[in-house]
Design a protein around this motif. Structure first.
Motif, mmCIF file in Angstrom:
data_model
loop_
_atom_site.group_PDB
_atom_site.id
_atom_site.type_symbol
_atom_site.label_atom_id
_atom_site.label_comp_id
_atom_site.label_asym_id
_atom_site.label_seq_id
_atom_site.Cartn_x
_atom_site.Cartn_y
_atom_site.Cartn_z
ATOM 1 N N GLU A 70 -63.750 -65.776 -30.385
ATOM 2 C CA GLU A 70 -64.404 -65.560 -31.678
ATOM 3 C C GLU A 70 -64.154 -64.147 -32.205
ATOM 4 O OE1 GLU A 70 -68.382 -66.910 -32.282
ATOM 5 O OE2 GLU A 70 -68.072 -68.675 -31.032
ATOM 6 N N LEU A 71 -64.169 -63.160 -31.318
ATOM 7 C CA LEU A 71 -63.901 -61.790 -31.743
ATOM 8 C C LEU A 71 -62.466 -61.653 -32.262
ATOM 9 C CD1 LEU A 71 -64.731 -58.875 -32.075
ATOM 10 C CD2 LEU A 71 -64.222 -58.502 -29.657
ATOM 11 N N THR A 72 -61.519 -62.240 -31.557
ATOM 12 C CA THR A 72 -60.120 -62.193 -31.990
ATOM 13 C C THR A 72 -59.954 -62.855 -33.343
ATOM 14 O OG1 THR A 72 -59.359 -62.178 -29.701
ATOM 15 C CG2 THR A 72 -57.763 -62.834 -31.360
ATOM 16 N N ILE A 73 -60.588 -64.004 -33.552
ATOM 17 C CA ILE A 73 -60.504 -64.706 -34.843
ATOM 18 C C ILE A 73 -61.041 -63.821 -35.957
ATOM 19 C CG2 ILE A 73 -61.490 -66.613 -36.181
ATOM 20 C CD1 ILE A 73 -61.266 -68.301 -33.582
ATOM 21 N N GLU A 84 -56.054 -55.922 -29.078
ATOM 22 C CA GLU A 84 -56.096 -55.803 -27.622
ATOM 23 C C GLU A 84 -57.542 -55.550 -27.202
ATOM 24 O OE1 GLU A 84 -54.313 -52.705 -24.377
ATOM 25 O OE2 GLU A 84 -53.050 -53.209 -26.100
ATOM 26 N N ILE A 85 -58.082 -56.467 -26.410
ATOM 27 C CA ILE A 85 -59.474 -56.379 -25.993
ATOM 28 C C ILE A 85 -59.503 -56.211 -24.485
ATOM 29 C CG2 ILE A 85 -61.707 -57.540 -25.971
ATOM 30 C CD1 ILE A 85 -60.685 -59.097 -28.473
ATOM 31 N N GLU A 86 -60.138 -55.135 -24.011
ATOM 32 C CA GLU A 86 -60.150 -54.801 -22.591
ATOM 33 C C GLU A 86 -61.571 -54.757 -22.054
ATOM 34 O OE1 GLU A 86 -58.216 -51.027 -22.241
ATOM 35 O OE2 GLU A 86 -56.324 -51.768 -23.037
ATOM 36 N N ASN A 87 -61.683 -54.965 -20.749
ATOM 37 C CA ASN A 87 -62.920 -54.827 -19.984
ATOM 38 C C ASN A 87 -63.902 -55.968 -20.249
ATOM 39 O OD1 ASN A 87 -61.826 -52.505 -18.944
ATOM 40 N ND2 ASN A 87 -62.976 -51.165 -20.296
ATOM 41 N N ASP A 88 -65.074 -55.854 -19.661
ATOM 42 C CA ASP A 88 -66.122 -56.853 -19.801
ATOM 43 C C ASP A 88 -67.083 -56.449 -20.911
ATOM 44 O OD1 ASP A 88 -65.200 -58.538 -17.806
ATOM 45 O OD2 ASP A 88 -66.174 -57.358 -16.239
ATOM 46 N N PHE A 89 -68.154 -57.229 -21.057
ATOM 47 C CA PHE A 89 -69.129 -56.989 -22.110
ATOM 48 C C PHE A 89 -69.694 -55.573 -22.055
ATOM 49 C CE2 PHE A 89 -69.994 -61.715 -21.546
ATOM 50 C CZ PHE A 89 -69.166 -62.081 -22.588
ATOM 51 N N GLU A 90 -69.942 -55.052 -20.859
ATOM 52 C CA GLU A 90 -70.620 -53.770 -20.721
ATOM 53 C C GLU A 90 -69.745 -52.587 -21.140
ATOM 54 O OE1 GLU A 90 -70.327 -55.852 -17.935
ATOM 55 O OE2 GLU A 90 -72.233 -56.838 -18.297
ATOM 56 N N ASN A 91 -68.419 -52.709 -20.989
ATOM 57 C CA ASN A 91 -67.493 -51.604 -21.276
ATOM 58 C C ASN A 91 -66.377 -52.045 -22.208
ATOM 59 O OD1 ASN A 91 -68.760 -49.720 -19.417
ATOM 60 N ND2 ASN A 91 -67.988 -51.054 -17.821
ATOM 61 N N LEU A 92 -66.715 -52.775 -23.225
ATOM 62 C CA LEU A 92 -65.727 -53.371 -24.126
ATOM 63 C C LEU A 92 -64.936 -52.305 -24.872
ATOM 64 C CD1 LEU A 92 -64.796 -56.126 -25.266
ATOM 65 C CD2 LEU A 92 -66.408 -55.734 -27.128
ATOM 66 N N ILE A 93 -63.605 -52.471 -24.888
ATOM 67 C CA ILE A 93 -62.710 -51.603 -25.656
ATOM 68 C C ILE A 93 -61.845 -52.497 -26.529
ATOM 69 C CG2 ILE A 93 -60.802 -49.972 -25.538
ATOM 70 C CD1 ILE A 93 -61.885 -49.092 -22.798
#
Length: 96
Positions: A70-73, A84-93
């Motif tokens: 959903e974020l990519t869309i 480019e989406i990295e890490n988990d929910f707590e450390n989202l980049i």
């Protein structure tokens, strides 16, 4: 490096003003932050734009795959191709 520029917002999403004038700066990261936090319908001109991160914070069953999809869309709807989406929910980049 970002080539898009826009009026800058401060950490509280208020207009940043210096020397009596609006501050203009590279804006891609600011746009991504706003899309990430806003819910669909908050931007009246573009009612489909808005990821609504708080929806996922309230769910105990939020899957990482659905979150990322959903974020990519949402980011692609605003013209950010293959973010480019990295890490988990707590450390989202999010890199655009």
């Amino acid at each position: 490096m970002s080539t898009n520029k826009d009026i800058t917002l401060d950490d509280n999403f208020d207009l940043l003003i210096e020397n009596g004038d609006f501050v203009v700066s590279p804006s891609d990261q600011q746009h991504v932050n706003c899309i990430f936090l806003a819910h669909a319908g908050e931007y009246k001109q573009f009612p489909l734009i808005g990821f609504g991160a708080s929806r996922f914070l309230k769910k105990t069953t939020a899957s990482k795959q659905k979150f990322l999809r959903e974020l990519t869309i949402q980011l692609e709807m605003d013209g950010y191709v293959s973010p480019e989406i990295e890490n988990d929910f707590e450390n989202l980049i999010i890199k655009v």
